[in-house]
Motif scaffolding. Structure first.
Motif, PDB file in Angstrom:
ATOM      1  N   ARG A 124      -5.796 -13.906  16.743  1.00  0.00           N
ATOM      2  CA  ARG A 124      -5.056 -13.263  17.836  1.00  0.00           C
ATOM      3  C   ARG A 124      -5.518 -11.823  18.110  1.00  0.00           C
ATOM      4  NH1 ARG A 124       1.110 -13.503  19.571  1.00  0.00           N
ATOM      5  NH2 ARG A 124       1.068 -11.668  20.881  1.00  0.00           N
ATOM      6  N   PRO A 125      -5.639 -10.958  17.092  1.00  0.00           N
ATOM      7  CA  PRO A 125      -6.129  -9.608  17.381  1.00  0.00           C
ATOM      8  C   PRO A 125      -7.535  -9.599  17.988  1.00  0.00           C
ATOM      9  CG  PRO A 125      -5.193  -9.677  15.189  1.00  0.00           C
ATOM     10  CD  PRO A 125      -5.235 -11.084  15.685  1.00  0.00           C
ATOM     11  N   LEU A 126      -8.371 -10.542  17.581  1.00  0.00           N
ATOM     12  CA  LEU A 126      -9.721 -10.603  18.156  1.00  0.00           C
ATOM     13  C   LEU A 126      -9.693 -11.048  19.611  1.00  0.00           C
ATOM     14  CD1 LEU A 126     -11.791 -12.010  15.170  1.00  0.00           C
ATOM     15  CD2 LEU A 126     -11.793  -9.687  16.084  1.00  0.00           C
ATOM     16  N   VAL A 127      -8.782 -11.964  19.946  1.00  0.00           N
ATOM     17  CA  VAL A 127      -8.654 -12.388  21.347  1.00  0.00           C
ATOM     18  C   VAL A 127      -8.128 -11.237  22.202  1.00  0.00           C
ATOM     19  CG1 VAL A 127      -7.413 -13.934  22.928  1.00  0.00           C
ATOM     20  CG2 VAL A 127      -8.437 -14.845  20.844  1.00  0.00           C
ATOM     21  N   VAL A 128      -7.132 -10.512  21.685  1.00  0.00           N
ATOM     22  CA  VAL A 128      -6.604  -9.357  22.421  1.00  0.00           C
ATOM     23  C   VAL A 128      -7.705  -8.320  22.626  1.00  0.00           C
ATOM     24  CG1 VAL A 128      -4.996  -7.409  22.270  1.00  0.00           C
ATOM     25  CG2 VAL A 128      -4.227  -9.713  21.713  1.00  0.00           C
ATOM     26  N   TYR A 161      -9.260  -7.139  26.200  1.00  0.00           N
ATOM     27  CA  TYR A 161      -9.253  -5.707  26.488  1.00  0.00           C
ATOM     28  C   TYR A 161     -10.648  -5.247  26.911  1.00  0.00           C
ATOM     29  CZ  TYR A 161      -9.371  -0.734  25.163  1.00  0.00           C
ATOM     30  OH  TYR A 161      -9.567   0.601  25.140  1.00  0.00           O
ATOM     31  N   GLY A 162     -11.643  -5.659  26.159  1.00  0.00           N
ATOM     32  CA  GLY A 162     -13.016  -5.285  26.490  1.00  0.00           C
ATOM     33  C   GLY A 162     -13.514  -5.939  27.765  1.00  0.00           C
ATOM     34  N   GLU A 167     -10.993   3.353  17.098  1.00  0.00           N
ATOM     35  CA  GLU A 167      -9.887   2.448  16.844  1.00  0.00           C
ATOM     36  C   GLU A 167      -9.677   1.568  18.055  1.00  0.00           C
ATOM     37  OE1 GLU A 167      -5.249   2.511  15.445  1.00  0.00           O
ATOM     38  OE2 GLU A 167      -6.393   4.341  15.482  1.00  0.00           O
ATOM     39  N   ASP A 168      -9.501   0.291  17.834  1.00  0.00           N
ATOM     40  CA  ASP A 168      -9.311  -0.651  18.908  1.00  0.00           C
ATOM     41  C   ASP A 168      -7.836  -0.908  19.154  1.00  0.00           C
ATOM     42  OD1 ASP A 168     -11.927  -1.308  19.811  1.00  0.00           O
ATOM     43  OD2 ASP A 168     -12.252  -2.343  17.923  1.00  0.00           O
TER      44      ASP A 168
END
Length: 150
Positions: A82-86, A90-91, A125-126
């Motif tokens: 989930r954090p990688l998809v977000v 975002y990118g 920081e992402d």
């Protein structure tokens, strides 16, 4: 600087692979369908590179080449799906608009006010609670933590 080179490499590799897959879409009679196929392949390859590969080896192809790894904060563990998809969304959706925002308001104070809620103020920081670090720094951190507990 390595982060920007890694992003450039990721973009280049993605365009190169998709360009090799779709040889010449504009030479057929269905140019609209071929361009849509090209965009779908770009998005799918970007997802595979930024989310799936990062889940597997903690880095996208460009980051692997540049020696950068992606870690979960605060424990330096492997980031989840989930954090990688977000982070990928975002990118994909917010970052390409940054030149437009900077051209519209060149002052940094005005630019900081336009940042959506939750977007990082610190460049390393992402949004999704993950950070990009150099691979050698991650090795030194792991050695230090192992030395404290062992």
């Amino acid at each position: 600087m390595r982060r920007y080179l890694a992003v450039g490499l990721d973009c280049y590799l993605c365009l190169l692979v998709v360009g090799l897959l779709v040889r010449s879409p504009l030479h057929s009679g269905r140019a609209g369908q071929e361009v849509a196929l090209l965009l779908a392949q770009l998005v799918a390859l970007s997802f595979a590179n930024q989310v799936l590969l990062t889940m597997a080896v903690r880095a996208s192809a460009g980051k692997l080449i540049m020696g950068v790894r992606v870690i979960r904060l605060p424990d330096a563990g492997r980031p989840g799906f989930r954090p990688l998809v977000v982070r990928w969304l975002y990118g994909l959706l917010w970052l390409p608009l940054q030149p437009w925002y900077r051209l519209r308001s060149p002052s940094t104070a005005a630019h900081a006010q336009e940042r959506p809620a939750g977007c990082p103020a610190e460049p390393l920081e992402d949004l999704a609670g993950v950070r990009q670090v150099l691979h050698r720094d991650l090795r030194h951190y792991r050695a230090a933590v192992a030395g404290r507990t062992g």
